[in-house]
Design an enzyme around this catalytic site. Structure first.
Site, PDB file in Angstrom:
ATOM      1  N   ASN A  32      31.374-103.089  95.170  1.00  0.00           N
ATOM      2  CA  ASN A  32      31.735-101.860  94.464  1.00  0.00           C
ATOM      3  C   ASN A  32      30.880-100.726  95.000  1.00  0.00           C
ATOM      4  OD1 ASN A  32      29.244-101.584  92.790  1.00  0.00           O
ATOM      5  ND2 ASN A  32      29.950-103.568  92.034  1.00  0.00           N
TER       6      ASN A  32
ATOM      7  N   PRO B 170      28.826-115.018  85.976  1.00  0.00           N
ATOM      8  CA  PRO B 170      28.064-115.054  84.717  1.00  0.00           C
ATOM      9  C   PRO B 170      27.767-113.638  84.247  1.00  0.00           C
ATOM     10  CG  PRO B 170      26.666-115.659  86.588  1.00  0.00           C
ATOM     11  CD  PRO B 170      28.074-115.549  87.110  1.00  0.00           C
TER      12      PRO B 170
HETATM   13  N1  CTP Z   1      26.526-106.929  83.471  1.00  0.00           N
HETATM   14  C1  CTP Z   1      25.849-108.094  83.752  1.00  0.00           C
HETATM   15  N2  CTP Z   1      26.527-109.143  84.300  1.00  0.00           N
HETATM   16  C2  CTP Z   1      27.854-109.048  84.562  1.00  0.00           C
HETATM   17  C3  CTP Z   1      28.545-107.843  84.272  1.00  0.00           C
HETATM   18  C4  CTP Z   1      27.849-106.804  83.726  1.00  0.00           C
HETATM   19  O1  CTP Z   1      24.650-108.179  83.517  1.00  0.00           O
HETATM   20  N3  CTP Z   1      28.484-110.081  85.105  1.00  0.00           N
HETATM   21  C5  CTP Z   1      25.773-105.832  82.845  1.00  0.00           C
HETATM   22  C6  CTP Z   1      25.611-104.604  83.701  1.00  0.00           C
HETATM   23  O2  CTP Z   1      24.435-104.653  84.476  1.00  0.00           O
HETATM   24  C7  CTP Z   1      25.579-103.504  82.657  1.00  0.00           C
HETATM   25  C8  CTP Z   1      26.469-104.026  81.556  1.00  0.00           C
HETATM   26  O3  CTP Z   1      26.499-105.433  81.724  1.00  0.00           O
HETATM   27  O4  CTP Z   1      24.293-103.337  82.135  1.00  0.00           O
HETATM   28  C9  CTP Z   1      27.846-103.482  81.512  1.00  0.00           C
HETATM   29  O5  CTP Z   1      28.449-103.601  82.772  1.00  0.00           O
HETATM   30  P1  CTP Z   1      29.955-103.181  83.005  1.00  0.00           P
HETATM   31  O6  CTP Z   1      30.346-103.542  84.391  1.00  0.00           O
HETATM   32  O7  CTP Z   1      30.143-101.771  82.549  1.00  0.00           O
HETATM   33  O8  CTP Z   1      30.639-104.110  81.918  1.00  0.00           O
HETATM   34  P2  CTP Z   1      31.535-105.366  82.030  1.00  0.00           P
HETATM   35  O9  CTP Z   1      30.981-106.415  81.133  1.00  0.00           O
HETATM   36  O10 CTP Z   1      31.746-105.775  83.431  1.00  0.00           O
HETATM   37  O11 CTP Z   1      32.860-104.845  81.353  1.00  0.00           O
HETATM   38  P3  CTP Z   1      34.162-104.138  82.004  1.00  0.00           P
HETATM   39  O12 CTP Z   1      34.070-104.387  83.497  1.00  0.00           O
HETATM   40  O13 CTP Z   1      35.285-104.818  81.360  1.00  0.00           O
HETATM   41  O14 CTP Z   1      34.068-102.696  81.642  1.00  0.00           O
END
Ligand code: CTP
Length: 398
Positions: free
Chosen positions: A212, A307
């Site tokens: 990303n 995870p």
């Molecule tokens: N995060 C994490 N591990 C993952 C995904 C996300 O630790 N596998 C953490 C990121 O570092 C951040 C938070 O969760 O602090 C939110 O990340 P984001 O990508 O916005 O959320 P997602 O859970 O991936 O939700 P979505 O993609 O559906 O918005």
């Protein structure tokens, strides 16, 4: 409260004329300023101009008996709350990085432990030269704040990065540098802070990966701010091209699963701030050999979920006392962040709208979402967001 005092080192570049406007703004903000003018600077503006605008003496040389007896070069820097080098030429940056002290300006800069803010301005090729970039990286590593120059048309007729930022923008950085009160410099002493930053790369085959646009800048700025406040900082970084902030222990990882393992290994921590843009999915089976084109049939990527490091940490018996997540959203920012706060079990979510140029950009406008409500901050440079966030966290753990 004592008025802040600025020592302004004016280097030899055409942008030296903008230092005059900066002096006016410094005075207008209620601060006092005294100037050191280099020989090069004096080719562009005169000591008289600076003296009139600053209403203060101007120092130009080490070898001036009157100046040296009334205000020695060591005293010059000691009485300042901040030293601003503007414009910081390629030559001045090189001398500062190497510790050369062959003039009043460079001697003052070597003889000081006052915070230094350097504002570079030079031709685009000089700025982009490996030597200048190496010097800037070294200076930042030494704790000097070096502002990135602006992009635009230059006095020499070229176009690109190298222009001095507008005096109003420099003034904002001066105020931010001064707003770091000494009580905060020790604000996280004795605390262990764990930070994740950057993207993760999920291999498809030995040459391709899913990724990303995260640059890691916000997470690295947070690590730098935490270290400046005296914390023991462990930074788990995905693949990014950024120097390690001074005093920070960095653990480089590639995939989400590597990142989860590195976070686990770095526990316990008092505070964890998970800024990384972790890939939600990986390929279920990365190919061992490069996938070849096979006459029109498209390869199907089978995905598996990664995870959730943040949610895992929230459930861990060693959960840090303060657990902060970030949320990158492109719509309904606050609603999504509130849902994420509940879903992930963290204490705060720092939500940002990444539909514009936030990912990889220099600025960020964030909302701090907690169980108590939402606090929205103005659009700020990422290092200021970092500092403000760490100040807020330091207040929360005090
Ligand atoms: N995060 C994490 N591990 C993952 C995904 C996300 O630790 N596998 C953490 C990121 O570092 C951040 C938070 O969760 O602090 C939110 O990340 P984001 O990508 O916005 O959320 P997602 O859970 O991936 O939700 P979505 O993609 O559906 O918005």
């Amino acid at each position: 409260m004592k008025q802040p005092h600025i020592l302004l080192v004016v280097g030899g570049g055409i942008a030296a004329y903008k230092a005059c406007e900066l002096i006016r703004l410094i005075r207008k903000a209620g601060m006092t300023v005294r100037c050191v003018l280099t020989d090069g600077g004096a080719q562009f503006i005169t000591p008289m101009t600076l003296a009139a605008l600053s209403e203060n003496e101007v120092s130009t040389t080490l070898w001036d008996l009157k100046n040296e007896t009334e205000m020695g070069h060591i005293q010059l820097s000691r009485e300042a709350d901040l030293i601003v080098v503007c414009p910081a030429t390629a030559d001045l940056l090189a001398k500062m990085a190497a510790g050369i002290s062959d003039s009043l300006a460079t001697t003052v800069l070597l003889a000081t432990d006052t915070p230094v803010l350097a504002v570079p301005a030079m031709n685009v090729r000089m700025w982009q030269h490996t030597a200048t970039q190496r010097n800037v990286t070294r200076l930042r590593g030494d704790g000097v704040t070096v502002i990135d120059p602006d992009d635009g048309a230059m006095a020499c007729g070229e176009y690109g990065p190298g222009r001095l930022p507008e005096p109003v923008a420099i003034m904002e950085r001066i105020e931010a540098a001064l707003s770091f009160p000494s009580r905060l410099r020790e604000g996280l002493k004795g605390k262990r802070v764990l930070i994740t930053a950057g993207p993760t790369h999920e291999p498809i085959d030995p040459v391709r990966y899913i990724a990303n646009r995260s640059s890691g800048r916000q997470g690295f700025a947070i690590a730098a701010a935490a270290a400046q406040m005296g914390a023991e900082v462990h930074l788990v970084a995905g693949p990014v091209h950024l120097p390690t902030p001074p005093g920070v222990t960095r653990i480089d990882v590639e995939t989400a699963r590597d990142m989860a393992a590195a976070v686990e290994a770095a526990l316990p921590a008092d505070i964890a701030i998970l800024v990384a843009a972790v890939a939600d999915w990986r390929t279920a089976d990365a190919a061992n050999q490069k996938i070849k084109k096979t006459g029109g049939a498209l390869p199907a990527l089978q995905l598996a979920e990664n995870p959730d490091i943040l949610a895992g940490l929230a459930r861990d018996p060693r959960r840090p006392a303060v657990l902060v997540g970030f949320a990158a959203e492109t719509e309904n920012v606050i609603e999504h962040a509130q849902a994420k706060l509940a879903r992930k079990g963290c204490d705060w979510i720092v939500a940002n709208d990444v539909s514009g140029e936030v990912m990889g950009g220099a600025d960020n406008a964030v909302h701090i979402v907690t169980a108590d409500g939402v606090e929205s901050w103005a659009n700020l440079p990422k290092d200021q967001v970092a500092r403000k966030l760490m100040e807020k966290i330091a207040d929360a753990v005090r």
